[in-house]
Design an enzyme around this catalytic site. Sequence first.
Site, mmCIF file in Angstrom:
data_model
loop_
_atom_site.group_PDB
_atom_site.id
_atom_site.type_symbol
_atom_site.label_atom_id
_atom_site.label_comp_id
_atom_site.label_asym_id
_atom_site.label_seq_id
_atom_site.Cartn_x
_atom_site.Cartn_y
_atom_site.Cartn_z
ATOM 1 N N GLY A 11 37.592 24.796 38.068
ATOM 2 C CA GLY A 11 37.200 25.745 39.099
ATOM 3 C C GLY A 11 36.552 25.021 40.261
ATOM 4 O O GLY A 11 36.813 23.845 40.518
ATOM 5 N N CYS A 12 35.679 25.703 40.930
ATOM 6 C CA CYS A 12 34.974 25.181 42.103
ATOM 7 C C CYS A 12 34.255 23.884 41.754
ATOM 8 O O CYS A 12 33.468 23.833 40.817
ATOM 9 C CB CYS A 12 33.974 26.235 42.564
ATOM 10 S SG CYS A 12 32.739 25.650 43.716
#
Length: 178
Positions: A11-12
């Site tokens: 993810g981020c």
Amino acid sequence: MTRETAIFAGGCFWCTEAVFQSLAGVESVESGYIGGSVANPTYKQVCSGDTGHAEAIRITFDPAVISYDDLLDVHFATHDPTTLNRQGNDIGTQYRSAIFPLDDAQRDAARAGIERAQGDWPTPIVTAIEPPATWYPAEDYHQSYWEGEGQRNPYCMAVIPPKLAKLRKGFAERLRAD
């Protein structure tokens, strides 16, 4: 002193970077891009989802203090490896769960790590073990983001503290003393 490198996408990168920077034996965490088709991509290009890159982190660690297997266990415990191309509200291949092994031993360890973690998840883990690819460091303002801008960013304040709480709960013995 020996140093090793691990590359994970979950993810981020702001959110995963914050987790791994908290671990004893981790010497540096660099946010960047990997697994795509465009040379020297920018954040804007990667966020478009058109380059094929994942937001990822490159971890430099001391294997005498923390092992690659330990890093894998933290990776699987602090993001959702069961959602394809998504972490929370971040949707797209750039937010995929992936491991980028740097050699056969890491590839074997990644497979074993997925098997080890599967029991902790009610649905199948979809984390990809991807082939070797070129690493591109993210722009300077993305590095150590949580320690700087991130604690003023509402998105980070919503996502990172729960990840850090999972880390403290499940891996207290692995945290930095400082």
